[in-house]
Design an enzyme around this catalytic site. Structure first.
Site, PDB file in Angstrom:
ATOM      1  N   GLU A  96       0.829  -1.076   0.068  1.00 29.44           N
ATOM      2  CA  GLU A  96       0.393   0.283  -0.143  1.00 29.44           C
ATOM      3  C   GLU A  96       0.729   1.327   0.101  1.00 29.44           C
ATOM      4  O   GLU A  96       0.218   2.207  -0.525  1.00 29.44           O
ATOM      5  CB  GLU A  96      -0.975   0.063   1.168  1.00 29.44           C
ATOM      6  CG  GLU A  96      -2.269  -1.479   1.553  1.00 29.44           C
ATOM      7  CD  GLU A  96      -3.112  -1.305   0.042  1.00 29.44           C
ATOM      8  OE1 GLU A  96      -3.268   0.250  -0.230  1.00 29.44           O
ATOM      9  OE2 GLU A  96      -3.283  -1.810  -0.449  1.00 29.44           O
ATOM     10  N   SER A 357     -30.963 -25.509  51.863  1.00 31.66           N
ATOM     11  CA  SER A 357     -30.134 -25.820  53.012  1.00 31.66           C
ATOM     12  C   SER A 357     -28.578 -25.337  53.045  1.00 31.66           C
ATOM     13  O   SER A 357     -27.690 -25.796  53.557  1.00 31.66           O
ATOM     14  CB  SER A 357     -29.833 -27.594  52.926  1.00 31.66           C
ATOM     15  OG  SER A 357     -31.476 -27.396  53.790  1.00 31.66           O
TER      16      SER A 357
END
Length: 812
Positions: A96, A357
């Protein structure tokens, strides 16, 4: 004499220096003005806003667990600097913008060359855009015109002034298009190759480098052949420029391209949503989860719940905690997040449910620390009225008397309520508040003895953190879901240095703060008791397989069988499992033991199979002593059967056992004597059982053998002093104190009078509103019709003891 000519020359020489200084000042002023102008323009035309990224939730090792679309419905996942590999940098920059590292955002030479080609019509028409200019265009998309190109150049200069080259390249790689709603290298890498950018091969890296120029033509999954040809063309160009070793190029050329679009990572959806909500706008959130355990936990939970559908059970939640760091390593909020019919998006880890419990181990730990109990101490397990509250055991049966360790192992309700009544509800709820139980803290003023049976609200997260404290010698710390800044920085440094980053196993800074909510001694004793359970998947005990982990665990079932819990731990992990329905609908099959525990052991076996099975050792604060086998108390005068029990020196009660009483009786055993009326001869000493009154009453009600003292000598004329009597207390068991009764007069309904008295009591006397009703034997059940309104019931025994209760009676 002064040589004026030389002096004149000397005076004239500095003049050029003064002129240069003035010129420099003017130039400096011009530069300053230019800088101020640029600064003004920078303020007047600020940089575009930062891109809106897709929120990512990472595992502790940095892999992506869950990804979301960004606010514009795009997959734009932020690529971090360490993920930009040298190969990716070289490929992108060469392709690029070869002079990216040298220009200031705009490449003048490239502009001149492009202008010449475009004007003369020779070569490929180009715009001479640098990577920085492309970033400017991607941040502010505009129509491609000459004016907009100039604006791009100006923006490029501005970007170069604000960001480093590495940051500009990072922005570019986060914004480049890959077709559809996919933007950025990381999004493409994860959605097509299911790997982050730094894990890609050279061939895959070059593939992602070539697509952004033609994202509509080179579509991965559709045009793979064309993409492969273009990839190989660029690979050969890279080879000509010696960008990569020849062998790497050869391997990349030979690599096939059979790729398609995959679904984004969607592990831990409940935690991901929770963290994204907690950290809004943060593109990357690093959780404490481990990818392997998380995937295992999700699969095991989903498959297990699938087998429960026919039982009317549709959901489950799981939490796995590292005990050393309190880091949550697996978080399953529901069996299937996508299952809308079963409310799969509800987070069961945070849902407030009845804990059943599961709080009992913590209660007994607090009672141990206050000297109220020891493991071998026997507690009554008989029908008991606690100021109007009459609890029952889960199986509706009673054992008479049980040790603390048996009461906890078998999760008996009545002994637990008795211990809570002695400890104090406020003491218990205050400790739960300290352990992060928010609902309990909010409801504390209204909570009573039913709290220990699940009469409060708790979450799986709170309960699992509480059990992790028992696993860590009573040290409580809140659970950690996301790594903090210190850990994040450490892992970043390791990533940049090339080391494998992972959260430390003993990172103290992962635990924000900790506090001791039970002593190490109490935590050890509770762990020792809970580890005595028989494993449901191995009836002969864990010793039958050296590879299965040894754990301590506790189950719980809420009222109406709406919630099933099973929470277990060893030295390394605490695992909490909840099973039920988010709708609150119960199921006859839903119990902690039968439904939640198999899932717990599936999880533990997957997490800790073949683990070292290191176990807790008794702390030095614990010691042994002999106790009476009949009561668990320090042996008294008549305690031939003794056994060893743990105790906390200077803390545990030193009460001596009196389970047997010596009495003076006649030769035939028909009457007993007190010391004041014992004859000179014709008597003998005999031992009689001395149980608690409620235990004695239970045994007699069950038709069990219960020996009472013979009636006291009727010839004794001395008034007995009840305070000197060593017998048990007197208690009214029916009716209930402070209760309200609604009676139907037409049906002539009556109330039952019954009491619990010591073995020495033969006769009791009943009073209603201070008026004598009748005499009865200690075990006799008396019925009467009470008056309306407030009623006082009194009972006195033949040893001078008296007890009163108040109640309300209304008539239909």
């Amino acid at each position: 004499m002064v040589n004026w000519a030389k002096t004149a020359v000397a005076i004239k020489r500095p003049i050029p220096l003064v002129m240069n200084w003035r010129t420099g000042l003017r130039l400096g002023g011009a530069v300053l003005a230019a800088l101020l102008l640029l600064l003004g323009l920078d303020v007047a035309f600020p940089l575009p806003r930062a891109p809106l990224y897709s929120p990512l939730v990472l595992a502790a090792d940095g892999t992506v667990l869950h990804a979301y679309l960004n606010p514009t419905q795009k997959w734009r996942m932020k690529t971090e600097l360490p993920e930009i590999t040298p190969a990716l940098q070289q490929a992108i920059i060469y392709k690029e913008d070869r002079y990216f590292r040298y220009h200031f955002g705009v490449n003048p030479i490239a502009i001149v060359q492009a202008a010449g080609r475009n004007l003369l019509g020779t070569g490929r028409t180009t715009g001479a855009s640098t990577i920085t200019m492309q970033v400017a265009r991607l941040l502010e998309p505009k129509e491609r015109t000459l004016g907009n190109k100039i604006l791009e150049m100006l923006r490029a200069l501005q970007l170069e002034a604000h960001y480093s080259k590495a940051e500009i390249l990072q922005l570019y790689l986060n914004l480049v298009p890959y077709g559809g709603n996919i933007e950025g290298v990381k999004s493409a890498a994860l959605l097509y190759f299911q790997q982050p950018p730094d894990y890609l091969s050279l061939a895959q890296t070059v593939t992602l480098a070539i697509i952004p120029n033609q994202p509509r033509i080179l579509v991965l999954g559709k045009n793979n052949a064309a993409i492969r040809a273009e990839r190989n063309r660029w690979l050969r160009r890279f080879q000509q420029q010696h960008l990569f070793p020849d062998q790497d190029i050869a391997d990349a050329l030979a690599e096939p391209l059979a790729v398609q679009r995959h679904a984004p990572p969607l592990l831990a959806p409940h935690l991901a949503r929770r963290l994204v909500t907690r950290f809004p706008g943060q593109p990357i959130i690093r959780s404490t989860l481990r990818r392997g355990p998380q995937a295992q936990a999700e699969d095991l939970t989903k498959n297990y719940v699938r087998r429960l559908h026919e039982l009317g059970i549709a959901q489950a939640a799981v939490l796995v905690v590292n005990n050393r760091t309190r880091a949550v390593e697996a978080y399953v909020g529901s069996a299937d997040f996508q299952d809308a019919t079963s409310a799969g998006q509800v987070d069961g880890v945070q849902a407030i449910r009845s804990p059943g419990s599961t709080l009992k181990p913590f209660l007994y730990a607090l009672a141990l620390d206050r000297g109220l109990v020891t493991p071998k101490l026997k507690l009554p397990d008989v029908p008991t009225n606690f100021s109007g509250f009459r609890p029952e055991n889960f199986d509706k049966s009673f054992s008479g008397e049980v040790t603390v360790e048996r009461a906890l192992t078998y999760s008996l309700n009545i002994p637990a309520v008795r211990v809570l009544s002695e400890l104090g509800v406020s003491t218990f709820t205050d400790k739960l508040r300290d352990a992060g139980f928010r609902r309990v803290a909010h409801d504390a003023p209204r909570l009573g003895l039913s709290t220990i049976l699940g009469g409060c609200g708790a979450t799986l997260e709170e309960l699992t953190a509480l059990y992790a404290a028992l696993a860590d010698q009573g040290r409580y710390a809140p659970l950690t879901l996301a790594l903090n800044l210190n850990e994040e920085l450490r892992m970043k440094k390791e990533e940049l240095s090339g080391k494998a980053a992972a959260p430390t196993s003993n990172s103290s800074f992962l635990i924000p703060h900790s506090s001791l909510i039970t002593s190490p001694a109490a935590a050890f004793l509770i762990t020792d008791i809970l580890a005595q359970h028989t494993r449901p998947d191995l009836p002969l005990g864990y010793q039958g397989s050296a590879r299965l982990p040894k754990i301590a665990w506790k189950t719980g079932t809420s009222y109406g069988r709406r919630d099933a819990w099973s929470i277990g731990y060893n030295q390394d992990y605490t695992v909490g499992a909840w099973v039920g329905n988010f709708s609150g609908e119960g199921s006859p099959a839903l119990t902690g033991t039968d439904i939640a525990t198999p899932l717990l052991f599936d999880l533990f076996n997957a997490l800790a199979y073949n683990s070292p099975n290191n176990w807790a050792t008794p702390p030095t604060s614990l010691d042994f002593r002999l106790v009476c086998a009949e009561s668990g108390l320090v042996p008294g005068e008549h305690c031939p059967n003794q056994l060893i029990d743990y105790y906390l020196p200077s803390v545990s009660s030193a009460q001596r056992c009196e389970h047997q009483r010596e009495a003076l009786v006649s030769a035939d055993g028909s009457i007993s004597y007190c010391r004041a009326c014992v004859p000179a001869s014709g008597f003998r000493r005999q031992l009689f059982p001395n149980p608690r009154p409620e235990v004695l009453a239970f045994r007699e009600a069950q038709g069990l053998h219960a020996t009472r003292l013979p009636a006291h000598n009727p010839a004794c004329r001395l008034v007995r002093n009840a305070d000197d009597d060593t017998g048990g207390a007197l208690a009214i068991t029916s009716p209930l104190a402070n209760a309200e009764y609604l009676l139907n007069r037409r049906e002539k309904q009556q109330l039952l009078l019954s009491c619990a008295a010591g073995s020495e009591v033969r006769q009791v006397f009943w009073y209603v509103n201070d008026r004598f009703l009748r005499a009865a034997s200690a075990t006799e059940r008396v019925f009467f019709r009470p008056p309306s309104g407030a009623v006082k019931i009194s009972c006195a025994d033949d040893h001078g003891r008296n007890v009163d209760i108040q109640l309300q009676v209304a008539e239909l």
